[in-house]
Design a protein around this motif. Structure first.
Motif, PDB file in Angstrom:
ATOM      1  N   SER A  23     -15.639  34.745  19.068  1.00  0.00           N
ATOM      2  CA  SER A  23     -15.373  34.154  17.933  1.00  0.00           C
ATOM      3  C   SER A  23     -15.890  32.475  17.979  1.00  0.00           C
ATOM      4  O   SER A  23     -15.760  31.929  16.943  1.00  0.00           O
ATOM      5  CB  SER A  23     -13.776  34.013  17.705  1.00  0.00           C
ATOM      6  N   LEU A  24     -16.049  32.222  19.309  1.00  0.00           N
ATOM      7  CA  LEU A  24     -16.663  30.815  19.518  1.00  0.00           C
ATOM      8  C   LEU A  24     -17.950  30.772  19.212  1.00  0.00           C
ATOM      9  O   LEU A  24     -18.306  29.757  18.758  1.00  0.00           O
ATOM     10  CB  LEU A  24     -16.530  30.662  20.898  1.00  0.00           C
ATOM     11  N   PHE A  25     -18.711  31.927  19.034  1.00  0.00           N
ATOM     12  CA  PHE A  25     -20.062  31.716  18.753  1.00  0.00           C
ATOM     13  C   PHE A  25     -20.395  31.995  17.333  1.00  0.00           C
ATOM     14  O   PHE A  25     -21.545  32.093  16.935  1.00  0.00           O
ATOM     15  CB  PHE A  25     -20.981  32.679  19.517  1.00  0.00           C
ATOM     16  N   ILE A  26     -19.487  32.652  16.592  1.00  0.00           N
ATOM     17  CA  ILE A  26     -19.891  33.324  15.172  1.00  0.00           C
ATOM     18  C   ILE A  26     -20.047  32.011  14.284  1.00  0.00           C
ATOM     19  O   ILE A  26     -21.144  32.335  13.598  1.00  0.00           O
ATOM     20  CB  ILE A  26     -18.443  33.822  14.881  1.00  0.00           C
ATOM     21  N   PRO A  27     -19.557  30.819  14.401  1.00  0.00           N
ATOM     22  CA  PRO A  27     -20.012  29.878  13.420  1.00  0.00           C
ATOM     23  C   PRO A  27     -21.742  29.641  13.509  1.00  0.00           C
ATOM     24  O   PRO A  27     -22.346  29.343  12.605  1.00  0.00           O
ATOM     25  CB  PRO A  27     -19.107  28.620  13.785  1.00  0.00           C
ATOM     26  N   SER A  28     -21.887  29.477  14.781  1.00  0.00           N
ATOM     27  CA  SER A  28     -23.284  29.015  15.197  1.00  0.00           C
ATOM     28  C   SER A  28     -24.143  30.530  14.956  1.00  0.00           C
ATOM     29  O   SER A  28     -25.373  30.035  14.480  1.00  0.00           O
ATOM     30  CB  SER A  28     -23.358  28.629  16.594  1.00  0.00           C
ATOM     31  N   LEU A  29     -24.031  31.359  15.021  1.00  0.00           N
ATOM     32  CA  LEU A  29     -24.744  32.805  14.810  1.00  0.00           C
ATOM     33  C   LEU A  29     -24.651  32.790  13.018  1.00  0.00           C
ATOM     34  O   LEU A  29     -25.815  33.319  12.768  1.00  0.00           O
ATOM     35  CB  LEU A  29     -24.008  33.886  15.140  1.00  0.00           C
ATOM     36  N   MET A  30     -23.805  32.459  12.372  1.00  0.00           N
ATOM     37  CA  MET A  30     -23.857  32.615  10.942  1.00  0.00           C
ATOM     38  C   MET A  30     -24.513  31.406  10.176  1.00  0.00           C
ATOM     39  O   MET A  30     -24.802  31.388   9.049  1.00  0.00           O
ATOM     40  CB  MET A  30     -22.275  32.758  10.504  1.00  0.00           C
ATOM     41  N   LEU A  31     -24.746  30.160  10.822  1.00  0.00           N
ATOM     42  CA  LEU A  31     -25.294  29.043  10.124  1.00  0.00           C
ATOM     43  C   LEU A  31     -26.816  29.313  10.119  1.00  0.00           C
ATOM     44  O   LEU A  31     -27.479  29.695  11.175  1.00  0.00           O
ATOM     45  CB  LEU A  31     -24.969  27.890  11.218  1.00  0.00           C
ATOM     46  N   PRO A  32     -27.246  29.480   8.858  1.00  0.00           N
ATOM     47  CA  PRO A  32     -28.748  29.559   8.653  1.00  0.00           C
ATOM     48  C   PRO A  32     -29.492  28.458   9.371  1.00  0.00           C
ATOM     49  O   PRO A  32     -29.328  27.230   9.414  1.00  0.00           O
ATOM     50  CB  PRO A  32     -28.972  29.732   7.216  1.00  0.00           C
ATOM     51  N   HIS A  33     -30.764  28.911   9.893  1.00  0.00           N
ATOM     52  CA  HIS A  33     -31.696  27.856  10.483  1.00  0.00           C
ATOM     53  C   HIS A  33     -32.127  26.964   9.458  1.00  0.00           C
ATOM     54  O   HIS A  33     -32.628  25.789   9.898  1.00  0.00           O
ATOM     55  CB  HIS A  33     -32.786  28.556  11.156  1.00  0.00           C
ATOM     56  N   ILE A  34     -32.054  27.253   8.252  1.00  0.00           N
ATOM     57  CA  ILE A  34     -32.736  26.329   7.085  1.00  0.00           C
ATOM     58  C   ILE A  34     -31.713  25.214   7.095  1.00  0.00           C
ATOM     59  O   ILE A  34     -32.104  23.990   6.565  1.00  0.00           O
ATOM     60  CB  ILE A  34     -32.856  27.153   5.907  1.00  0.00           C
ATOM     61  N   PHE A  35     -30.433  25.357   7.680  1.00  0.00           N
ATOM     62  CA  PHE A  35     -29.402  24.158   7.621  1.00  0.00           C
ATOM     63  C   PHE A  35     -30.204  23.158   8.397  1.00  0.00           C
ATOM     64  O   PHE A  35     -29.640  21.737   7.689  1.00  0.00           O
ATOM     65  CB  PHE A  35     -28.045  24.493   8.100  1.00  0.00           C
ATOM     66  N   TRP A  36     -30.818  23.273   9.183  1.00  0.00           N
ATOM     67  CA  TRP A  36     -31.382  22.117  10.026  1.00  0.00           C
ATOM     68  C   TRP A  36     -32.558  21.595   9.543  1.00  0.00           C
ATOM     69  O   TRP A  36     -32.958  20.485   9.902  1.00  0.00           O
ATOM     70  CB  TRP A  36     -31.687  22.662  11.335  1.00  0.00           C
ATOM     71  N   THR A  37     -33.365  22.267   8.635  1.00  0.00           N
ATOM     72  CA  THR A  37     -34.700  21.716   8.215  1.00  0.00           C
ATOM     73  C   THR A  37     -34.670  21.297   6.836  1.00  0.00           C
ATOM     74  O   THR A  37     -35.703  20.563   6.476  1.00  0.00           O
ATOM     75  CB  THR A  37     -35.813  22.829   8.449  1.00  0.00           C
ATOM     76  N   LYS A  38     -33.745  21.744   6.035  1.00  0.00           N
ATOM     77  CA  LYS A  38     -33.738  21.548   4.706  1.00  0.00           C
ATOM     78  C   LYS A  38     -32.443  20.935   4.052  1.00  0.00           C
ATOM     79  O   LYS A  38     -31.609  21.603   4.373  1.00  0.00           O
ATOM     80  CB  LYS A  38     -34.429  22.792   3.706  1.00  0.00           C
ATOM     81  N   ASN A  39     -32.499  19.995   3.389  1.00  0.00           N
ATOM     82  CA  ASN A  39     -31.145  19.588   2.695  1.00  0.00           C
ATOM     83  C   ASN A  39     -30.572  20.511   1.501  1.00  0.00           C
ATOM     84  O   ASN A  39     -31.583  20.882   0.738  1.00  0.00           O
ATOM     85  CB  ASN A  39     -31.405  18.255   2.184  1.00  0.00           C
ATOM     86  N   ASN A  40     -29.314  20.775   1.614  1.00  0.00           N
ATOM     87  CA  ASN A  40     -28.744  21.483   0.545  1.00  0.00           C
ATOM     88  C   ASN A  40     -27.268  20.980   0.302  1.00  0.00           C
ATOM     89  O   ASN A  40     -26.969  20.106   0.974  1.00  0.00           O
ATOM     90  CB  ASN A  40     -28.771  22.992   0.832  1.00  0.00           C
ATOM     91  N   ARG A  41     -26.708  21.489  -0.451  1.00  0.00           N
ATOM     92  CA  ARG A  41     -25.505  20.963  -0.928  1.00  0.00           C
ATOM     93  C   ARG A  41     -24.357  20.758   0.506  1.00  0.00           C
ATOM     94  O   ARG A  41     -23.633  20.072   0.468  1.00  0.00           O
ATOM     95  CB  ARG A  41     -24.410  21.652  -2.107  1.00  0.00           C
ATOM     96  N   PHE A  42     -24.441  22.005   1.139  1.00  0.00           N
ATOM     97  CA  PHE A  42     -23.546  22.131   2.162  1.00  0.00           C
ATOM     98  C   PHE A  42     -23.826  21.029   3.454  1.00  0.00           C
ATOM     99  O   PHE A  42     -22.985  20.438   3.915  1.00  0.00           O
ATOM    100  CB  PHE A  42     -23.567  23.553   2.847  1.00  0.00           C
ATOM    101  N   SER A  43     -25.112  20.904   3.573  1.00  0.00           N
ATOM    102  CA  SER A  43     -25.593  20.179   4.637  1.00  0.00           C
ATOM    103  C   SER A  43     -25.415  18.449   4.227  1.00  0.00           C
ATOM    104  O   SER A  43     -24.957  17.633   5.280  1.00  0.00           O
ATOM    105  CB  SER A  43     -26.981  20.210   4.932  1.00  0.00           C
TER     106      SER A  43
END
Length: 224
Positions: A23-43
């Motif tokens: 469960s410690l790794f679930i948030p990082s596994l579920m986070l899409p890679h596009i979060f780090w490269t492209k701005n969206n509402r969540f980011s």
């Protein structure tokens, strides 16, 4: 099989492999890679929250190591908050309710701050042991009390986080177990009560991560 109420906080799922810690790794596994490269509402919302917290802790700390400290603090508050919230989902182990996690976070931080303070600001660390205006008759007692309070800080940090996570889950479990022996009318009342408690647990999950970091920040201001 659940043998008692506290079995839900046992991280061992089998004799050979413990899967609950995943469960410690679930948030990082579920986070899409596009979060780090492209701005969206969540980011964008996440970055605004982080920037606001950075300014708050920067004003609270206000010393030369602020940039590095705030980066560490923001990482910790993200880790704690996400894991607290993940623990509210069904069939996911609440890692922060276990002393292995909470003490692992609190003890190294406290030990690092104490070593830094006693090595670089020894006189000020001694001064913190005796508050201003203490009567001469109480000086020895105050030094003893302050020393004990400094030593037990990592324990109190760990217990505060774990106990608050466990308490809400136990209430929800107790109410849920009553549903099998109640009639439909009482079950409706229990479900509504659980919804209210779940809302409070959402707030507690966020607040506990924030309180943990605020206390670490206050301890940091005492060592410089």
């Amino acid at each position: 099989m659940m043998t008692n109420l506290f079995s839900t906080f046992d991280p061992s799922t089998s004799s050979n492999l413990s899967m609950n810690w995943l469960s410690l790794f679930i948030p990082s596994l579920m986070l899409p890679h596009i979060f780090w490269t492209k701005n969206n509402r969540f980011s964008i919302i996440t970055k605004k929250i982080f920037y606001t917290l950075h300014l708050e802790f920067k004003n609270l700390l206000n010393w030369t190591f602020t940039n590095g400290i705030t980066s560490l603090i923001l990482s910790l508050i993200w880790l704690l908050t996400i894991n607290n919230l993940m623990g509210l989902m069904p069939y996911i182990f609440t890692a922060t309710s276990h002393m292995v996690i909470s003490l692992t976070l609190a003890l190294p931080l406290w030990l690092t701050l104490m070593l830094f303070g006693w090595i670089n600001n020894t006189n000020k660390m001694f001064a913190h042991l005796l508050p201003n205006g203490t009567p001469p008759a109480l000086m020895m007692f105050m030094i003893l009390i302050e020393t004990v309070s400094n030593i037990i800080r990592p324990i109190t940090l760990s217990i505060r986080l774990s106990a608050n996570m466990i308490a809400g889950h136990l209430l929800l479990t107790l109410l849920g177990n009553q549903g099998t022996i109640m009639n439909m009318k009482n079950n409706f009342l229990i479900i509504n009560t659980q919804l209210v408690l779940l809302t409070l647990e959402l707030a507690v999950a966020i607040i506990q991560g924030y309180v943990f970091i605020i206390l670490i920040s206050l301890y940091t201001t005492e060592v410089h």
